[in-house]
Write an enzyme that holds these catalytic residues in place. Structure first.
Site, mmCIF file in Angstrom:
data_model
loop_
_atom_site.group_PDB
_atom_site.id
_atom_site.type_symbol
_atom_site.label_atom_id
_atom_site.label_comp_id
_atom_site.label_asym_id
_atom_site.label_seq_id
_atom_site.Cartn_x
_atom_site.Cartn_y
_atom_site.Cartn_z
ATOM 1 N N TYR A 126 41.748 55.098 31.591
ATOM 2 C CA TYR A 126 41.616 53.759 30.947
ATOM 3 C C TYR A 126 40.743 53.575 29.633
ATOM 4 C CZ TYR A 126 40.858 48.525 31.058
ATOM 5 O OH TYR A 126 40.732 47.160 30.668
ATOM 6 N N LYS B 222 45.087 42.936 38.366
ATOM 7 C CA LYS B 222 46.494 43.305 37.997
ATOM 8 C C LYS B 222 47.349 42.947 39.118
ATOM 9 C CE LYS B 222 44.567 45.087 34.382
ATOM 10 N NZ LYS B 222 44.382 46.458 34.014
ATOM 11 N N ARG C 124 25.156 35.862 46.601
ATOM 12 C CA ARG C 124 25.270 37.279 45.942
ATOM 13 C C ARG C 124 25.571 38.316 46.980
ATOM 14 N NH1 ARG C 124 20.720 39.786 44.514
ATOM 15 N NH2 ARG C 124 19.827 38.240 43.386
HETATM 16 C C1 PLP Z 1 43.009 46.946 33.622
HETATM 17 C C2 PLP Z 1 42.408 48.029 34.107
HETATM 18 C C3 PLP Z 1 41.199 48.162 34.458
HETATM 19 C C4 PLP Z 1 40.256 47.095 34.265
HETATM 20 O O1 PLP Z 1 40.319 45.975 34.799
HETATM 21 P P1 PLP Z 1 39.749 44.559 34.485
HETATM 22 O O2 PLP Z 1 39.918 43.639 35.583
HETATM 23 O O3 PLP Z 1 40.516 44.101 33.169
HETATM 24 O O4 PLP Z 1 38.358 44.851 33.834
HETATM 25 C C5 PLP Z 1 40.786 49.507 34.772
HETATM 26 N N1 PLP Z 1 41.586 50.386 35.076
HETATM 27 C C6 PLP Z 1 43.036 50.360 34.645
HETATM 28 C C7 PLP Z 1 43.813 51.647 34.999
HETATM 29 C C8 PLP Z 1 43.265 49.091 34.192
HETATM 30 O O5 PLP Z 1 44.789 49.039 33.855
#
Ligand code: PLP
Length: 403
Positions: free
Chosen positions: A120, A218, A67
């Site tokens: 977000y 992303k 961890r």
């Molecule tokens: C998708 C997203 C997140 C969260 O990411 P996850 O990995 O889906 O939890 C946070 N901020 C923005 C701007 C995003 O587009």
């Protein structure tokens, strides 16, 4: 790791593509193999009693329990720290986990927190639910409000300003350097969700931000097949961030870390191509008679374009679109028969997406006009732009009710 070892010091002056290609890789330590190994680990064995009692507790780069980090997480965190110009980076199981960890590393009951109205949606939900339950007071502000207006909101117990630029779904820009300078002046912290531009498009720490959060899910992963979050911290928050990560048991899975490190090598290239394709689509859409407005700060003429041009060195393929008024059946006809664009959440992968979205109805400081046309979020992937335009063109014909 804050300290670069001698083997990678030649990368400090190298260009962004070179750095993204080489940072965090130590083939000489891995039998010459190019990529870091995927270490699946919980138990780490100690050879002697002395090694057990003298094990390093919080240092990054050491391996004492799964961890707390493995060579797989260290490799990615080392590269990201260098790319962000940070004191250190922690990786988490998702982007949202990284956001909640960044907040929880520095807030306490009774704090007043200034949060951009366009963050977000799940970030807002975390603030309204968990942080409010903990006794924090959340105040939302319009991303475009002046520094004087923002300054007037500050109270004795204000702890931080949380920004996201451009804003989720509606793409308003923020003057991050001015906000960070104001925060520093008042002894507050600035946190930034930098998922849209990433470290090659905007250097948060160099612009005065204390913690830069990225949903690695992303662009970093880039292939829509893993979840990951990163928080890169400047010196003011690094110790609190790392301690809180460990205290809360936050860590990412080894396969997801590996996929993110692999994605890093092509991230700048993909971002450049996807930005270019996105701008091609945005320009085409701007002139279409079914489109009311395109929302894209890298597009000249956008209200946020000057800030983007002044502070950012890159963008991505994600932008917004407000359609001319038509009813929901027209919207359904438009999105139901798309050939190339997929419809689904997340973005940043190699494939194009198109998604009808709604700014949170609770946007308080900067409400999205009720009577605005349907809002669409487009993510440009790596397909040929002409093919994407042909798909969009047919979709907008369906929207307009053309046979
Ligand atoms: C998708 C997203 C997140 C969260 O990411 P996850 O990995 O889906 O939890 C946070 N901020 C923005 C701007 C995003 O587009």
């Amino acid at each position: 790791m804050a300290e670069q070892d001698d083997k990678t010091s030649h990368l400090s002056d190298a260009g962004e593509n070179t750095r993204a290609t080489h940072l965090g890789r130590h083939p000489q330590d891995w039998h010459g193999i190019v990529n870091p190994p995927v270490w699946h680990a919980s138990t780490v064995l100690f050879p002697t009693f002395e090694a057990l009692v003298n094990r390093p507790a919080l240092q990054l780069g050491t391996t004492t329990y799964g961890r707390l980090g493995t060579p797989t997480s260290h490799a990615l965190e080392e590269a990201w720290t260098e790319l962000e110009g940070a004191a250190g980076t922690v990786t988490c199981s998702s982007g949202l986990a990284a956001i909640s960890l960044a907040f929880l590393s520095v807030v306490k009951a009774g704090d007043h927190l200034l949060v951009a109205d366009t963050v977000y949606g799940p970030t807002r939900h975390f603030c309204d639910d968990v942080l409010t339950r903990m006794g924090c007071q959340i105040e939302y502000f319009a991303p475009t409000e002046s520094i004087d207006q923002l300054s007037a909101r500050m109270q004795d117990h204000t702890r931080l300003i949380f920004c996201e630029a451009p804003g989720s779904q509606t793409f308003e820009m923020m003057d991050i350097p001015a906000i960070a300078a104001l925060a520093q002046d008042r002894g507050l912290l600035t946190l930034l969700d930098n998922t849209w531009a990433g470290p090659t498009g905007f250097k948060g720490i160099a612009h005065g931000v204390d913690m830069v959060i990225t949903a690695g899910t992303k662009h970093l992963v880039g292939h829509s097949d893993a979840m990951l979050g990163l928080v890169a911290s400047g010196p003011r928050c690094w110790a609190d961030l790392r301690r809180t990560q460990i205290t809360m048991g936050q860590c990412a899975g080894p396969d997801d870390l590996y996929l993110a490190a692999r994605g890093l090598r092509t991230m700048p290239l993909r971002l450049r191509q996807q930005t270019e394709t996105g701008l091609t689509l945005a320009r085409w859409l701007q002139d279409h008679d079914q489109v009311h407005r395109v929302l894209h700060p890298a597009l000249p003429g956008d209200p946020g374009h000057n800030l983007w041009k002044r502070d950012f060195t890159g963008a991505c393929g994600l932008f917004g679109l407000v359609l001319k008024h038509r009813d929901l059946s027209a919207l359904a006809a438009m999105v139901d028969d798309l050939r190339l664009f997929g419809m689904g959440y997340s973005w940043g992968g190699f494939e194009s997406l198109l998604l009808p979205v709604h700014p949170p109805p609770g946007r308080t400081a900067d409400p999205w006009p009720e009577d605005a046309g349907h809002l669409i979020r487009i993510h440009a992937g790596l397909e040929d732009p002409d093919d994407l335009i042909s798909d969009l063109s047919d979709a907008l014909d369906r929207y307009a009710g053309k046979p």
